[in-house]
Design a protein around this motif. Sequence first.
Motif, PDB file in Angstrom:
ATOM      1  N   TRP A 290       0.755  -1.208  -0.010  1.00 58.70           N
ATOM      2  CA  TRP A 290      -0.149   0.040   0.030  1.00 58.70           C
ATOM      3  C   TRP A 290       0.885   1.295  -0.039  1.00 58.70           C
ATOM      4  O   TRP A 290       0.609   2.238  -0.600  1.00 58.70           O
ATOM      5  CB  TRP A 290      -1.122  -0.001   1.192  1.00 58.70           C
ATOM      6  CG  TRP A 290      -1.879   1.151   1.235  1.00 58.70           C
ATOM      7  CD1 TRP A 290      -1.668   2.295   2.032  1.00 58.70           C
ATOM      8  CD2 TRP A 290      -2.693   1.345   0.326  1.00 58.70           C
ATOM      9  NE1 TRP A 290      -2.696   3.214   1.745  1.00 58.70           N
ATOM     10  CE2 TRP A 290      -3.487   2.904   0.697  1.00 58.70           C
ATOM     11  CE3 TRP A 290      -3.465   0.879  -0.908  1.00 58.70           C
ATOM     12  CZ2 TRP A 290      -4.587   3.433  -0.003  1.00 58.70           C
ATOM     13  CZ3 TRP A 290      -4.643   1.346  -1.356  1.00 58.70           C
ATOM     14  CH2 TRP A 290      -5.121   2.628  -0.904  1.00 58.70           C
ATOM     15  N   THR A 291       2.111   1.172   0.829  1.00 60.57           N
ATOM     16  CA  THR A 291       2.934   2.517   0.731  1.00 60.57           C
ATOM     17  C   THR A 291       3.396   2.549  -0.496  1.00 60.57           C
ATOM     18  O   THR A 291       3.647   3.976  -0.957  1.00 60.57           O
ATOM     19  CB  THR A 291       3.950   1.984   1.951  1.00 60.57           C
ATOM     20  OG1 THR A 291       3.137   1.879   3.384  1.00 60.57           O
ATOM     21  CG2 THR A 291       4.801   3.531   2.100  1.00 60.57           C
TER      22      THR A 291
ATOM     23  N   GLU B  47       0.867   4.241  -3.017  1.00 64.75           N
ATOM     24  CA  GLU B  47       0.834   5.669  -2.458  1.00 64.75           C
ATOM     25  C   GLU B  47       1.916   6.443  -3.030  1.00 64.75           C
ATOM     26  O   GLU B  47       1.816   7.776  -3.506  1.00 64.75           O
ATOM     27  CB  GLU B  47       0.707   5.834  -1.074  1.00 64.75           C
ATOM     28  CG  GLU B  47      -0.822   5.524  -0.497  1.00 64.75           C
ATOM     29  CD  GLU B  47      -0.751   5.639   1.152  1.00 64.75           C
ATOM     30  OE1 GLU B  47       0.273   5.759   1.662  1.00 64.75           O
ATOM     31  OE2 GLU B  47      -1.792   5.839   1.519  1.00 64.75           O
TER      32      GLU B  47
ATOM     33  N   LEU C  50       1.157   7.020  -6.723  1.00 72.80           N
ATOM     34  CA  LEU C  50       0.263   7.712  -6.971  1.00 72.80           C
ATOM     35  C   LEU C  50       0.758   9.238  -6.774  1.00 72.80           C
ATOM     36  O   LEU C  50       0.457  10.157  -7.427  1.00 72.80           O
ATOM     37  CB  LEU C  50      -0.809   7.367  -5.885  1.00 72.80           C
ATOM     38  CG  LEU C  50      -2.005   8.405  -6.221  1.00 72.80           C
ATOM     39  CD1 LEU C  50      -2.590   8.013  -7.631  1.00 72.80           C
ATOM     40  CD2 LEU C  50      -3.142   8.095  -4.826  1.00 72.80           C
ATOM     41  N   LEU C  51       1.516   9.517  -5.843  1.00 76.43           N
ATOM     42  CA  LEU C  51       2.340  10.921  -5.421  1.00 76.43           C
ATOM     43  C   LEU C  51       3.201  11.223  -6.655  1.00 76.43           C
ATOM     44  O   LEU C  51       3.100  12.390  -6.954  1.00 76.43           O
ATOM     45  CB  LEU C  51       2.939  10.828  -3.908  1.00 76.43           C
ATOM     46  CG  LEU C  51       1.850  10.911  -2.825  1.00 76.43           C
ATOM     47  CD1 LEU C  51       2.932  10.614  -1.544  1.00 76.43           C
ATOM     48  CD2 LEU C  51       1.194  12.222  -2.801  1.00 76.43           C
TER      49      LEU C  51
ATOM     50  N   ASN D  29       0.895  12.153  -9.405  1.00 78.39           N
ATOM     51  CA  ASN D  29       0.343  13.507  -9.093  1.00 78.39           C
ATOM     52  C   ASN D  29       1.372  14.584  -9.374  1.00 78.39           C
ATOM     53  O   ASN D  29       1.010  15.611 -10.242  1.00 78.39           O
ATOM     54  CB  ASN D  29      -0.067  13.742  -7.799  1.00 78.39           C
ATOM     55  CG  ASN D  29      -1.321  12.810  -7.606  1.00 78.39           C
ATOM     56  OD1 ASN D  29      -2.235  12.815  -8.262  1.00 78.39           O
ATOM     57  ND2 ASN D  29      -1.453  12.465  -6.479  1.00 78.39           N
TER      58      ASN D  29
ATOM     59  N   ASN E 263      -7.130   9.128  -6.684  1.00 78.94           N
ATOM     60  CA  ASN E 263      -6.605   9.985  -5.704  1.00 78.94           C
ATOM     61  C   ASN E 263      -7.930  10.012  -4.499  1.00 78.94           C
ATOM     62  O   ASN E 263      -7.752   9.740  -3.327  1.00 78.94           O
ATOM     63  CB  ASN E 263      -6.490  11.376  -5.941  1.00 78.94           C
ATOM     64  CG  ASN E 263      -5.249  11.632  -6.262  1.00 78.94           C
ATOM     65  OD1 ASN E 263      -4.240  11.066  -5.741  1.00 78.94           O
ATOM     66  ND2 ASN E 263      -5.015  12.325  -7.341  1.00 78.94           N
TER      67      ASN E 263
ATOM     68  N   CYS F 110      -7.901   6.618  -2.684  1.00 78.42           N
ATOM     69  CA  CYS F 110      -6.851   6.423  -1.885  1.00 78.42           C
ATOM     70  C   CYS F 110      -7.231   7.249  -0.647  1.00 78.42           C
ATOM     71  O   CYS F 110      -7.123   6.810   0.373  1.00 78.42           O
ATOM     72  CB  CYS F 110      -5.837   6.971  -2.252  1.00 78.42           C
ATOM     73  SG  CYS F 110      -4.291   6.983  -1.444  1.00 78.42           S
TER      74      CYS F 110
ATOM     75  N   LYS G 178      -8.025   5.642   3.224  1.00 80.02           N
ATOM     76  CA  LYS G 178      -7.262   6.203   4.292  1.00 80.02           C
ATOM     77  C   LYS G 178      -8.054   6.561   5.434  1.00 80.02           C
ATOM     78  O   LYS G 178      -8.084   6.491   6.630  1.00 80.02           O
ATOM     79  CB  LYS G 178      -6.414   7.255   3.849  1.00 80.02           C
ATOM     80  CG  LYS G 178      -5.276   7.075   3.217  1.00 80.02           C
ATOM     81  CD  LYS G 178      -4.062   6.184   3.907  1.00 80.02           C
ATOM     82  CE  LYS G 178      -2.866   6.802   3.957  1.00 80.02           C
ATOM     83  NZ  LYS G 178      -1.886   6.052   4.630  1.00 80.02           N
TER      84      LYS G 178
END
Length: 77
Positions: free
Chosen positions: A4-5, A8, A11-12, A15, A66, A69, A73
């Motif tokens: 998951w990390t 993420e 995804l960052l 972005n 996003n 996600c 969270k």
Amino acid sequence: MGLWTLLEGCLLLANALAILNEDRFLAPRGWSFSDFSGGRTKSFRGQLIGLIYATQYLRVPLMMLNVICIFVKLVSG
């Protein structure tokens, strides 16, 4: 570091690539897509420019990822 990390982090990174402005950031450094049209797209720099433009083209699916996600969270804590 879990899966998951890692997702993420990807995804960052997507972005960050999606918000780069061609006129203000990419073109003055010689990274515009018009400079690399033709046969030079096989180089690493050409492929990186292609990745930047692909993330900019897919902004709507990126926004949905996003939202998913953020929702995960909020639910998981």
